[in-house]
Design a protein around this motif. Structure first.
Motif, PDB file in Angstrom:
ATOM      1  N   GLY A   5       0.823  -1.196   0.000  1.00  0.00           N
ATOM      2  CA  GLY A   5       0.000   0.000   0.000  1.00  0.00           C
ATOM      3  C   GLY A   5       0.863   1.254   0.000  1.00  0.00           C
ATOM      4  O   GLY A   5       2.016   1.232   0.425  1.00  0.00           O
ATOM      5  N   LEU A   6       0.293   2.352  -0.488  1.00  0.00           N
ATOM      6  CA  LEU A   6       1.053   3.598  -0.594  1.00  0.00           C
ATOM      7  C   LEU A   6       1.598   4.087   0.736  1.00  0.00           C
ATOM      8  O   LEU A   6       2.666   4.673   0.790  1.00  0.00           O
ATOM      9  CB  LEU A   6       0.157   4.704  -1.182  1.00  0.00           C
ATOM     10  CG  LEU A   6      -0.220   4.565  -2.643  1.00  0.00           C
ATOM     11  CD1 LEU A   6      -1.248   5.639  -3.021  1.00  0.00           C
ATOM     12  CD2 LEU A   6       1.016   4.699  -3.505  1.00  0.00           C
ATOM     13  N   GLY A   7       0.864   3.855   1.814  1.00  0.00           N
ATOM     14  CA  GLY A   7       1.255   4.394   3.106  1.00  0.00           C
ATOM     15  C   GLY A   7       2.110   3.474   3.949  1.00  0.00           C
ATOM     16  O   GLY A   7       2.374   3.765   5.108  1.00  0.00           O
ATOM     17  N   ILE A   8       2.550   2.368   3.376  1.00  0.00           N
ATOM     18  CA  ILE A   8       3.314   1.389   4.154  1.00  0.00           C
ATOM     19  C   ILE A   8       4.679   1.146   3.518  1.00  0.00           C
ATOM     20  O   ILE A   8       4.775   0.869   2.330  1.00  0.00           O
ATOM     21  CB  ILE A   8       2.563   0.046   4.255  1.00  0.00           C
ATOM     22  CG1 ILE A   8       1.223   0.236   4.946  1.00  0.00           C
ATOM     23  CG2 ILE A   8       3.400  -0.988   4.992  1.00  0.00           C
ATOM     24  CD1 ILE A   8       0.382  -1.017   5.013  1.00  0.00           C
ATOM     25  N   PRO A  14       4.912   2.759   8.960  1.00  0.00           N
ATOM     26  CA  PRO A  14       4.060   3.743   8.287  1.00  0.00           C
ATOM     27  C   PRO A  14       4.880   4.769   7.504  1.00  0.00           C
ATOM     28  O   PRO A  14       5.897   5.261   7.999  1.00  0.00           O
ATOM     29  CB  PRO A  14       3.313   4.418   9.447  1.00  0.00           C
ATOM     30  CG  PRO A  14       4.211   4.243  10.628  1.00  0.00           C
ATOM     31  CD  PRO A  14       4.949   2.957  10.412  1.00  0.00           C
ATOM     32  N   ASN A  15       4.462   5.054   6.292  1.00  0.00           N
ATOM     33  CA  ASN A  15       5.001   6.190   5.537  1.00  0.00           C
ATOM     34  C   ASN A  15       4.226   7.434   5.963  1.00  0.00           C
ATOM     35  O   ASN A  15       3.084   7.338   6.411  1.00  0.00           O
ATOM     36  CB  ASN A  15       4.802   5.996   4.024  1.00  0.00           C
ATOM     37  CG  ASN A  15       5.775   5.014   3.426  1.00  0.00           C
ATOM     38  OD1 ASN A  15       6.895   4.865   3.887  1.00  0.00           O
ATOM     39  ND2 ASN A  15       5.346   4.316   2.387  1.00  0.00           N
ATOM     40  N   ALA A  16       4.820   8.583   5.794  1.00  0.00           N
ATOM     41  CA  ALA A  16       4.108   9.838   6.067  1.00  0.00           C
ATOM     42  C   ALA A  16       2.950   9.970   5.080  1.00  0.00           C
ATOM     43  O   ALA A  16       3.125   9.773   3.870  1.00  0.00           O
ATOM     44  CB  ALA A  16       5.055  11.018   5.960  1.00  0.00           C
ATOM     45  N   LEU A  17       1.766  10.296   5.589  1.00  0.00           N
ATOM     46  CA  LEU A  17       0.576  10.408   4.734  1.00  0.00           C
ATOM     47  C   LEU A  17       0.447  11.782   4.073  1.00  0.00           C
ATOM     48  O   LEU A  17      -0.012  11.881   2.939  1.00  0.00           O
ATOM     49  CB  LEU A  17      -0.686  10.129   5.561  1.00  0.00           C
ATOM     50  CG  LEU A  17      -0.857   8.700   6.064  1.00  0.00           C
ATOM     51  CD1 LEU A  17      -2.101   8.594   6.950  1.00  0.00           C
ATOM     52  CD2 LEU A  17      -0.962   7.734   4.890  1.00  0.00           C
ATOM     53  N   PHE A  56      -3.432   3.324   5.906  1.00  0.00           N
ATOM     54  CA  PHE A  56      -2.102   3.315   5.305  1.00  0.00           C
ATOM     55  C   PHE A  56      -1.993   2.297   4.175  1.00  0.00           C
ATOM     56  O   PHE A  56      -1.237   2.482   3.241  1.00  0.00           O
ATOM     57  CB  PHE A  56      -1.048   2.990   6.369  1.00  0.00           C
ATOM     58  CG  PHE A  56      -0.751   4.097   7.326  1.00  0.00           C
ATOM     59  CD1 PHE A  56       0.273   4.997   7.084  1.00  0.00           C
ATOM     60  CD2 PHE A  56      -1.486   4.241   8.495  1.00  0.00           C
ATOM     61  CE1 PHE A  56       0.568   6.014   7.974  1.00  0.00           C
ATOM     62  CE2 PHE A  56      -1.200   5.253   9.403  1.00  0.00           C
ATOM     63  CZ  PHE A  56      -0.172   6.145   9.142  1.00  0.00           C
ATOM     64  N   ALA A  57      -2.743   1.199   4.262  1.00  0.00           N
ATOM     65  CA  ALA A  57      -2.620   0.084   3.321  1.00  0.00           C
ATOM     66  C   ALA A  57      -3.312   0.317   1.982  1.00  0.00           C
ATOM     67  O   ALA A  57      -3.223  -0.523   1.093  1.00  0.00           O
ATOM     68  CB  ALA A  57      -3.162  -1.188   3.960  1.00  0.00           C
TER      69      ALA A  57
END
Length: 124
Positions: free
Chosen positions: A44-47, A64-67, A105-106
């Motif tokens: 996922g983009l946020g992980i 977690p990536n920064a949202l 996040f996913a």
């Protein structure tokens, strides 16, 4: 039994169940050992997914990536979405555990993340 030779792309998808950030998850065990590594890991983009290669196992660690940077400037991004994303990012940077928000996040699309942030903010 047997061994595992790794290569190619690992596509990480949540098949259900409770997951947490910063906890190792064993995805492969080979009694005869593992060799090689995945060339690419998609999630996922946020992980951020980090493979951990052992002698007989492969584990994944999720972070977690920064949202806020993901949705910043995205078509249709609202101030509520940006505010919630920034607050989550600040909490994570301060040592907070965002595991309860892992489904947000996913998401594999920016629109999915925006929708999740709307739900958190109460925006309809």
């Amino acid at each position: 039994t047997g061994s595992a030779s790794l290569a190619g792309t690992l596509q990480v998808v949540n098949l259900g169940g409770a997951l947490s950030f910063n906890a190792p998850y064993t995805i492969l065990t080979a009694a005869g050992g593992t060799s090689g590594a995945f060339d690419t890991v998609n999630s996922g983009l946020g992980i951020a997914v980090t493979p951990i290669y052992g002698t007989n196992t492969v584990q994944l660690s999720l972070a977690p990536n920064a949202l806020a940077p993901i949705i910043s400037g995205a078509p249709g991004a609202t101030s509520n979405q940006t505010g919630v994303a920034s607050a989550i990012d600040a909490a994570v940077a301060g040592g907070g555990d965002a595991s309860a928000l892992l489904p947000v996040f996913a998401q594999s699309t920016i629109g999915g993340i925006q929708s999740g942030l709307d739900q958190i903010s109460g925006e309809v």
